[in-house]
Motif scaffolding. Structure first.
Motif, mmCIF file in Angstrom:
data_model
loop_
_atom_site.group_PDB
_atom_site.id
_atom_site.type_symbol
_atom_site.label_atom_id
_atom_site.label_comp_id
_atom_site.label_asym_id
_atom_site.label_seq_id
_atom_site.Cartn_x
_atom_site.Cartn_y
_atom_site.Cartn_z
ATOM 1 N N THR A 27 -3.540 0.439 -3.016
ATOM 2 C CA THR A 27 -3.258 -0.834 -2.365
ATOM 3 C C THR A 27 -3.300 -1.946 -3.405
ATOM 4 O O THR A 27 -4.254 -2.046 -4.181
ATOM 5 C CB THR A 27 -4.288 -1.143 -1.253
ATOM 6 O OG1 THR A 27 -4.269 -0.079 -0.299
ATOM 7 C CG2 THR A 27 -3.980 -2.462 -0.559
ATOM 8 N N SER B 100 0.853 -1.189 0.000
ATOM 9 C CA SER B 100 0.000 0.000 0.000
ATOM 10 C C SER B 100 0.886 1.236 0.000
ATOM 11 O O SER B 100 2.029 1.203 0.461
ATOM 12 C CB SER B 100 -0.950 0.005 1.201
ATOM 13 O OG SER B 100 -0.237 0.133 2.402
ATOM 14 N N GLU C 85 0.349 5.238 1.069
ATOM 15 C CA GLU C 85 -0.544 6.212 1.692
ATOM 16 C C GLU C 85 0.266 7.357 2.258
ATOM 17 O O GLU C 85 1.443 7.207 2.565
ATOM 18 C CB GLU C 85 -1.350 5.556 2.825
ATOM 19 C CG GLU C 85 -2.245 4.441 2.360
ATOM 20 C CD GLU C 85 -3.005 3.774 3.502
ATOM 21 O OE1 GLU C 85 -2.829 4.171 4.670
ATOM 22 O OE2 GLU C 85 -3.751 2.838 3.208
#
Length: 181
Positions: free
Chosen positions: A142, A65, A67
């Motif tokens: 993701t 992922s 972020e």
């Protein structure tokens, strides 16, 4: 033509130009902090996995992922082998590995390895997701296995509206588009 429509049209033209040139697009709707963070994504997912593999050489990758955390983008990569689960965070700008963890693999854990050589890039998934969402920019990504399929989940944000787009990471087909207002 209203000012809002003109701004959206201009943003769409700029987005198309930057996406086609392979750079990461930004618009006036992004805050300066988010724009700066997005421009500092220097590592792609394969480079981040290489950093992870320096620490956990035999681990198979189960999830990746990307972020924003404290105004910086970071990868979180999870992997496993026959006995242990591994996770680590990797700064998307510097490549620095942090928060590395190792746990014993539970007997009831059934991890699935992602075949990284068969999946599309985050950049390609982002392009497909932004097109499917019709407006906005990808902000979180993701790559994981869900119901036997390897998918990219991309959160596309346009102002206060978030659209979650799931894309088959092998055949590039959009699986779902869900918008939260």
């Amino acid at each position: 033509m209203t000012t809002h429509k003109l701004i959206r049209l201009t943003a769409a033209v700029l987005l198309a130009a930057t996406v086609s040139s392979g750079t990461f697009a930004t618009t006036a709707e992004w805050s300066p902090t988010v724009q700066a963070a997005a421009q500092n994504i220097k590592l792609n997912e394969k480079q981040a996995v290489a950093k992870f593999k320096q620490k956990y050489a035999k681990a198979k990758i189960s999830e990746i992922s990307l972020e924003k955390h404290l105004n910086r983008y970071q990868y979180e990569i999870s992997g496993f082998d026959s006995q242990k689960e591994y996770s680590a965070k990797i700064d998307a700008q510097t490549g620095k590995l942090s928060a590395a963890k190792t746990e014993k693999l539970d007997a009831d854990d059934h991890e699935t390895a992602i075949k990284l050589n068969q999946v599309i890039s985050r950049q390609k998934a982002n392009q497909l997701a932004e097109k499917a969402a019709k407006s906005g920019q990808g902000r979180e990504w993701t790559l994981e296995t869900d119901d036997g399929q390897t998918i990219w989940q991309v959160d596309v944000v346009d102002g206060h509206q978030k659209t979650e787009v799931k894309i088959n990471a092998v055949n590039k087909k959009v699986i779902s588009v869900e918008t939260d207002d």
